[in-house]
Design an enzyme around this catalytic site. Sequence first.
Site, short mmCIF file in Angstrom:
data_model
loop_
_atom_site.label_atom_id
_atom_site.label_comp_id
_atom_site.label_asym_id
_atom_site.label_seq_id
_atom_site.Cartn_x
_atom_site.Cartn_y
_atom_site.Cartn_z
N GLU A 1 35.19 44.58 43.66
CA GLU A 1 35.90 43.28 43.77
C GLU A 1 36.70 43.19 45.06
O GLU A 1 36.87 42.11 45.62
CB GLU A 1 36.80 43.07 42.55
CG GLU A 1 36.06 43.04 41.22
CD GLU A 1 34.92 42.04 41.17
OE1 GLU A 1 34.94 41.05 41.92
OE2 GLU A 1 33.97 42.26 40.38
N HIS B 1 34.46 41.88 47.76
CA HIS B 1 34.43 40.41 47.75
C HIS B 1 35.69 39.85 48.43
O HIS B 1 35.62 38.88 49.20
CB HIS B 1 34.38 39.89 46.32
CG HIS B 1 33.05 39.99 45.65
ND1 HIS B 1 31.89 39.51 46.23
CD2 HIS B 1 32.69 40.48 44.44
CE1 HIS B 1 30.88 39.71 45.39
NE2 HIS B 1 31.34 40.31 44.31
#
Length: 685
Positions: free
Chosen positions: A470, A473
Amino acid sequence: MTEKTDFNPLLHLDGRIDYAALRPEHVAPAVEHWTKALEEVLNHATDPATPATWEAVVAPLDAAVGHLGRAWGAVGHLQSVVDTPELRDAYNAGLPVVTELFLRLSQNEALFAKYKAIRESDAFASLPPVRQRILEREIRDFRLSGAELPEEPRARVKAIGEKLSMLSQKFSENLLDATNAYELVLPDAGRLKGIPEDTLALYRASAQSAGKDGYRITLQYPSYLPLMKYCEDRDLRETVYKAFSTRAAEFDGGKFDNTPLIREILELRSEEAKLLGFPNYGELSLAVKMASSGDEVLAFLRDLAKHAKPAAERDMAELRAFAKDELGLAELCAWDQAWASEKLREARYSYSDAEVKRYFTEPTVFAGLFGLVETLYGIKIEEAEASVWHPDVKFFVVKRNGETIAEFYADLYAREGKRSGAWMDSDRSREMTAAGLVTPIAYLVCNFAPGVNGAPATLTHDEVTTLFHEFGHTLHHILTAQTEHAVSGINGVEWDAVELPSQFMETFCWEREVVRGLTRHVETGEPLPDELFEKMLAAKNFESGMACVRQVEFALFDMILHTSFDPEKDDVQKTIEAVRQEVAVSFPPAYNRFPQSFSHIFAGGYAAGYYSYKWAEVLSADAYGAFEETGVTNPETGRRFLTEILERGSSRDAMENFVAFRGRRPTPNALLRQSGLLTDNEAAR
């Protein structure tokens, strides 16, 4: 000093949003304000007297869309992380209003004509290439939204879009409510033998927070997964497994049943695709992705299965034999698999996940993660103060040469009212406005178990990998160099390429020099011993064949649902069972209702796109090869990855970004080698 009772954080978007002051009653006035503002800009943009230029049409419209998008995005974010009945009601009241306006905007004939006029004008050639690209994509998206259809089918496409947004929201609500509705409270730890002490402490704390005595087990992942992996009580594992695998299905009397929603979603998607001139929804979805057709995706997935299934069959045969011979399980059931796998891992490699977890303390993991990206990308990350939506949320600023270039929130812990899973989303994108440069802000969301009794949270290695994923991202969004909103950060990046930076980051979790910087034992403060890391490396591809075919199963199911599946006569449950017969080696009981909780494709953005995880794994593994060749923390290679991929956003095609970084097109060999499905000699061919 009088309190400001009329302050609405959603109407003040110049800086950070005041989340602590945001209330459900602020939603409706903000929706009304920003939709009205957008309507006024739209009316001016489509006025025949308004010249067809970027400055007169595109720029003001982008600003107005950005204001509504940010305010509504903040509401949607809060509804995912601190859901309450009042906030849900406010969100559901605003959802049809916002959805209708955005759909109407995407189909507006007069606006479509303005964009085409800009493209056909003499001034188009003098626009910067990135603005030319934005206009071309906007025109494509108008067509994919039905802007060129006759009035009746265009209206039907719009109605379908409105209905789908409501159905997806209801799917998500049902799954959250079904997850929260279950609890199992045990008076003592007698049935919890084998479960690590930190998880037992979590169960005790959960019971106390619910005003109960004993140990409280829920279907939140930090509660559910340790029980399935460590609990010696087979009947208890079966009980909780059944509750988890039947969530949001018909077994609760229909209270939270997603079954009818799935059929209606698939029917509407199929109808929408046909109205837009596509044979099925899969082809419509792929019109804006790297993959060219459903057939290409299906062939890609089946080729992966061909490589992975023999290894998966060996994995399963070994697990069944171990379960029978060493654990006394004549039949390996679905609720035994995680437990037996952990026992086999311990027997084969002489370590357990619970042992490893004691070394990955959250503060040290974050310090090591930040140190890695600071080295690679020449940035500095510092914790700072900000208004947040929950006391657990942390806030960070990102600096380069002493100047703040981005910010992000980190909401890390599971709790009731918070959607399960892990994700990154945008609060604000980097762009140049009339007022100056706007820096990006991101949300980083996970669902880890918090620390208890004053101790820091500890993460499993899988959870560390999730965090790195994550954060990949997050970096993609906040380290962009673009100044046009439409191509900034993750905006407009092909869906099957958007996972490249995230899966790329996962690979660092297997590098010794990186892992040493992530670890400090929760009690002794010692880093992870080399001996233990060697055992982890030896076990890295433990059951990788099974893991691969599991992802292929999900992706095949998704693509078949959106290509050859007939919603009017085919059965969803029979379809997932047929896919399992083709590629799987593990078969759950008949009552398992996985589709009813497959929110990626029914309540997220992955419809006909779940294959993206494996597709982007090919890209990320190959890209990581460049770091393996030069040294995994080589700043020069890091800067090239930054400038050719992270900073580019969608200002050029993802394949162009990859080739610019790697010097060639990607091959699957690196992925197969990293997964242990291809030898070094085969990878070199």
